[in-house]
Design a protein around this motif. Structure first.
Motif, mmCIF file in Angstrom:
data_model
loop_
_atom_site.group_PDB
_atom_site.id
_atom_site.type_symbol
_atom_site.label_atom_id
_atom_site.label_comp_id
_atom_site.label_asym_id
_atom_site.label_seq_id
_atom_site.Cartn_x
_atom_site.Cartn_y
_atom_site.Cartn_z
ATOM 1 N N LEU A 128 3.610 -15.754 -17.910
ATOM 2 C CA LEU A 128 2.706 -16.821 -18.122
ATOM 3 C C LEU A 128 2.505 -16.417 -16.530
ATOM 4 O O LEU A 128 1.375 -16.732 -15.974
ATOM 5 C CB LEU A 128 4.302 -18.133 -17.940
ATOM 6 C CG LEU A 128 3.237 -19.427 -17.688
ATOM 7 C CD1 LEU A 128 2.586 -19.189 -18.098
ATOM 8 C CD2 LEU A 128 4.033 -19.981 -17.293
ATOM 9 N N LEU A 187 0.356 -25.890 -20.730
ATOM 10 C CA LEU A 187 0.771 -25.100 -21.702
ATOM 11 C C LEU A 187 0.568 -25.392 -23.115
ATOM 12 O O LEU A 187 0.899 -26.647 -23.746
ATOM 13 C CB LEU A 187 2.139 -24.142 -21.247
ATOM 14 C CG LEU A 187 2.662 -24.179 -20.478
ATOM 15 C CD1 LEU A 187 3.725 -23.644 -19.866
ATOM 16 C CD2 LEU A 187 1.245 -23.069 -19.697
ATOM 17 N N ASP A 223 3.338 -27.107 -24.951
ATOM 18 C CA ASP A 223 3.677 -28.263 -25.102
ATOM 19 C C ASP A 223 2.612 -29.825 -25.483
ATOM 20 O O ASP A 223 1.400 -29.695 -25.134
ATOM 21 C CB ASP A 223 4.391 -28.577 -23.678
ATOM 22 C CG ASP A 223 6.095 -27.502 -23.568
ATOM 23 O OD1 ASP A 223 6.835 -28.218 -23.841
ATOM 24 O OD2 ASP A 223 4.801 -26.438 -23.043
ATOM 25 N N TYR A 239 13.992 -23.202 -20.888
ATOM 26 C CA TYR A 239 13.187 -23.867 -19.465
ATOM 27 C C TYR A 239 13.220 -23.626 -18.351
ATOM 28 O O TYR A 239 14.779 -23.173 -17.848
ATOM 29 C CB TYR A 239 13.318 -25.741 -19.594
ATOM 30 C CG TYR A 239 12.810 -25.810 -20.914
ATOM 31 C CD1 TYR A 239 11.680 -26.112 -21.312
ATOM 32 C CD2 TYR A 239 13.807 -26.682 -21.468
ATOM 33 C CE1 TYR A 239 11.123 -26.142 -22.638
ATOM 34 C CE2 TYR A 239 12.938 -27.277 -22.867
ATOM 35 C CZ TYR A 239 12.333 -26.790 -23.571
ATOM 36 O OH TYR A 239 12.066 -27.912 -24.955
ATOM 37 N N GLY A 240 11.444 -23.740 -17.304
ATOM 38 C CA GLY A 240 11.849 -23.793 -15.620
ATOM 39 C C GLY A 240 12.708 -24.726 -15.315
ATOM 40 O O GLY A 240 12.630 -26.239 -15.464
ATOM 41 N N GLU A 265 14.131 -20.191 -13.434
ATOM 42 C CA GLU A 265 13.469 -19.720 -14.461
ATOM 43 C C GLU A 265 14.705 -19.162 -16.248
ATOM 44 O O GLU A 265 15.561 -18.752 -15.463
ATOM 45 C CB GLU A 265 12.569 -18.735 -15.230
ATOM 46 C CG GLU A 265 11.638 -18.750 -16.355
ATOM 47 C CD GLU A 265 10.651 -20.134 -16.644
ATOM 48 O OE1 GLU A 265 9.886 -20.524 -16.128
ATOM 49 O OE2 GLU A 265 10.499 -19.714 -17.980
ATOM 50 N N LYS A 266 14.512 -20.328 -16.369
ATOM 51 C CA LYS A 266 15.856 -20.733 -17.770
ATOM 52 C C LYS A 266 16.639 -19.722 -17.183
ATOM 53 O O LYS A 266 17.670 -19.031 -17.747
ATOM 54 C CB LYS A 266 15.369 -18.897 -18.845
ATOM 55 C CG LYS A 266 14.006 -19.825 -19.031
ATOM 56 C CD LYS A 266 13.900 -18.672 -20.597
ATOM 57 C CE LYS A 266 11.492 -18.745 -21.172
ATOM 58 N NZ LYS A 266 11.091 -18.823 -20.895
ATOM 59 N N VAL A 326 10.975 -28.448 -16.077
ATOM 60 C CA VAL A 326 9.038 -28.342 -16.350
ATOM 61 C C VAL A 326 8.615 -27.978 -17.635
ATOM 62 O O VAL A 326 9.090 -27.641 -18.451
ATOM 63 C CB VAL A 326 8.505 -27.547 -15.717
ATOM 64 C CG1 VAL A 326 7.307 -26.697 -15.781
ATOM 65 C CG2 VAL A 326 8.894 -27.550 -14.004
ATOM 66 N N GLY A 347 5.401 -27.984 -18.758
ATOM 67 C CA GLY A 347 4.162 -27.382 -19.615
ATOM 68 C C GLY A 347 2.865 -27.546 -19.266
ATOM 69 O O GLY A 347 1.233 -28.014 -19.465
ATOM 70 N N GLN A 349 6.788 -15.079 -13.796
ATOM 71 C CA GLN A 349 7.584 -15.983 -13.912
ATOM 72 C C GLN A 349 6.118 -16.868 -12.904
ATOM 73 O O GLN A 349 6.213 -16.755 -11.796
ATOM 74 C CB GLN A 349 8.871 -16.325 -13.799
ATOM 75 C CG GLN A 349 9.703 -15.222 -14.693
ATOM 76 C CD GLN A 349 9.343 -15.565 -16.221
ATOM 77 O OE1 GLN A 349 8.251 -16.897 -16.721
ATOM 78 N NE2 GLN A 349 9.595 -14.943 -17.470
ATOM 79 N N THR A 397 7.712 -19.963 -12.414
ATOM 80 C CA THR A 397 8.155 -20.324 -12.197
ATOM 81 C C THR A 397 8.249 -20.285 -10.306
ATOM 82 O O THR A 397 9.130 -21.121 -9.629
ATOM 83 C CB THR A 397 9.276 -20.522 -13.062
ATOM 84 O OG1 THR A 397 9.134 -21.069 -14.224
ATOM 85 C CG2 THR A 397 10.667 -20.718 -11.972
ATOM 86 N N ARG A 455 7.500 -35.537 -25.475
ATOM 87 C CA ARG A 455 6.878 -34.119 -25.609
ATOM 88 C C ARG A 455 7.351 -33.365 -26.732
ATOM 89 O O ARG A 455 8.601 -33.652 -27.078
ATOM 90 C CB ARG A 455 7.226 -33.768 -24.442
ATOM 91 C CG ARG A 455 7.047 -32.206 -24.011
ATOM 92 C CD ARG A 455 8.351 -31.309 -24.335
ATOM 93 N NE ARG A 455 8.035 -30.105 -24.521
ATOM 94 C CZ ARG A 455 9.210 -29.471 -24.487
ATOM 95 N NH1 ARG A 455 10.287 -29.898 -24.830
ATOM 96 N NH2 ARG A 455 9.123 -27.972 -24.354
HETATM 97 C C1 G1P Z 1 7.388 -21.351 -20.273
HETATM 98 C C2 G1P Z 1 7.209 -21.645 -18.437
HETATM 99 C C3 G1P Z 1 8.653 -22.196 -18.634
HETATM 100 C C4 G1P Z 1 8.586 -23.921 -18.790
HETATM 101 C C5 G1P Z 1 7.794 -24.685 -20.251
HETATM 102 C C6 G1P Z 1 7.460 -25.339 -20.846
HETATM 103 O O1 G1P Z 1 8.617 -21.000 -21.184
HETATM 104 O O2 G1P Z 1 7.931 -20.351 -18.177
HETATM 105 O O3 G1P Z 1 9.119 -22.465 -16.616
HETATM 106 O O4 G1P Z 1 9.813 -24.613 -18.907
HETATM 107 O O5 G1P Z 1 6.988 -23.048 -20.716
HETATM 108 O O6 G1P Z 1 7.318 -25.199 -22.392
HETATM 109 P P1 G1P Z 1 7.656 -20.647 -22.621
HETATM 110 O O7 G1P Z 1 8.688 -22.011 -23.464
HETATM 111 O O8 G1P Z 1 6.516 -20.469 -22.335
HETATM 112 O O9 G1P Z 1 9.529 -19.210 -22.134
#
Ligand code: G1P
Length: 291
Positions: A109, A129, A132, A169-170, A189-190, A202, A204, A228, A230, A251
């Motif tokens: 991302l 994103l 979401d 998530y972040g 992150e995660k 977070v 999106g 990342q 994040t 959401r």
């Molecule tokens: C991404 C971001 C993450 C965020 C999430 C929200 O992760 O890296 O920080 O919390 O979207 O949907 P992904 O879902 O693309 O793995």
């Protein structure tokens, strides 16, 4: 500074929705009859965004066709007297100025956002994103822009999540400032729930200051071996204030099968044209042991 530009990363392979996404971009999968990406772009347009950069990749041409004007289709519909449909199509192609750039390699991302550097220039911008989708009275992004207007700093759209969802998530480490607003001190992150600084995730939506680009250029691959966003935001929070804002609204994680189905059912139930009929149908199907 007014937020008029938004970036929507849409280069992902959509692996979780194979085989549907073999030839169709995952962003074009419909919730009822509208592609998921259209909901996101409508939210951005209703929030005052004028220019949108979609970060695409190979095999995503249907996205460009969808947001373009469709002369042939509109001519055919006019001939058949189907004017309601024409209005719907004109609405899509007039939502915003839409620009495209391809992310040539799937490096994460953060790398996708870096592809927006020259589009964004030296002004704060929004990121939405596509996985979401938020149903809310005031568009989610508009809520974030209102917080940006008050604080003049980056703002992350967040909500609390269940402990078992933390690792998706972040997650922010943040101190309260006022109702629903926190100042971000760190981000992971995660994380595993045991090591997570909070359960505030977070979800999106971001307003980000342009200093993020230099940080992204220097961000090493992190969780999952990807660059990342994040990690760069965490570095940004060490340089200038970054806030998180708990937004109002429901959401849906349309990047997961269950989230996609939940959105499909709930958006269908809210529809004036089919909602009541669909509700009656659901009542008959729940508890039907043959299903
Ligand atoms: C991404 C971001 C993450 C965020 C999430 C929200 O992760 O890296 O920080 O919390 O979207 O949907 P992904 O879902 O693309 O793995």
């Amino acid at each position: 500074m007014k937020i008029t530009k938004a970036v929507i990363p849409a280069a992902g392979l959509g692996t979780r929705f194979l085989p549907a996404t073999k030839a169709v971009p995952k962003e074009m999968l419909p919730i009822v009859d509208t592609p998921t990406l259209q909901y996101i772009i409508e939210e951005a347009a209703k929030s005052g965004i004028e220019d949108i950069l979609i970060i695409t990749g190979r095999g995503k041409r249907a996205i460009e066709d969808h947001f373009d004007k469709s002369y042939e289709l509109e001519t055919e519909l006019a001939r058949a007297g189907k004017h309601d449909y024409i209005e719907g199509l004109e609405h899509i192609s007039s939502l915003a100025n839409i620009h495209y750039v391809r992310q040539k390699q799937a490096l994460g991302l953060g790398h996708a956002i870096l592809c927006a550097k020259s589009f964004v220039g030296n002004a704060p911008f929004a990121v939405l994103l596509g996985d979401d989708i938020v149903h809310s009275e005031t568009p989610c992004l508009k809520q974030m822009i209102d917080v940006y207007d008050k604080y003049g700093s980056s703002v992350l759209g967040v909500q609390e999540v269940a402990r078992e969802d933390i690792s998706k998530y972040g997650i922010v480490d943040a101190v309260p400032v006022e109702k629903n607003i926190h100042r971000v001190q760190g981000m992971v992150e995660k994380p595993n729930p045991e090591n997570a600084p909070s359960n505030i995730a977070v979800l999106g939506r971001y307003i980000i200051t342009p200093e993020i680009f230099t940080l992204l250029e220097n961000t090493k691959p992190g969780a999952g071996g990807e660059i990342q966003l994040t990690d760069a935001l965490c570095a940004l929070a060490g340089m200038q204030p970054v806030y998180s804002s708990i937004f109002d609204g429901k959401r849906y994680d349309v990047g997961s099968k269950i989230g996609f189905l939940q959105a499909t059912v709930e958006y269908a139930l809210r529809r004036e044209d089919i909602g009541a009929q669909f509700k009656e149908y659901l009542k008959t199907v729940i508890g039907d042991t043959k299903c």
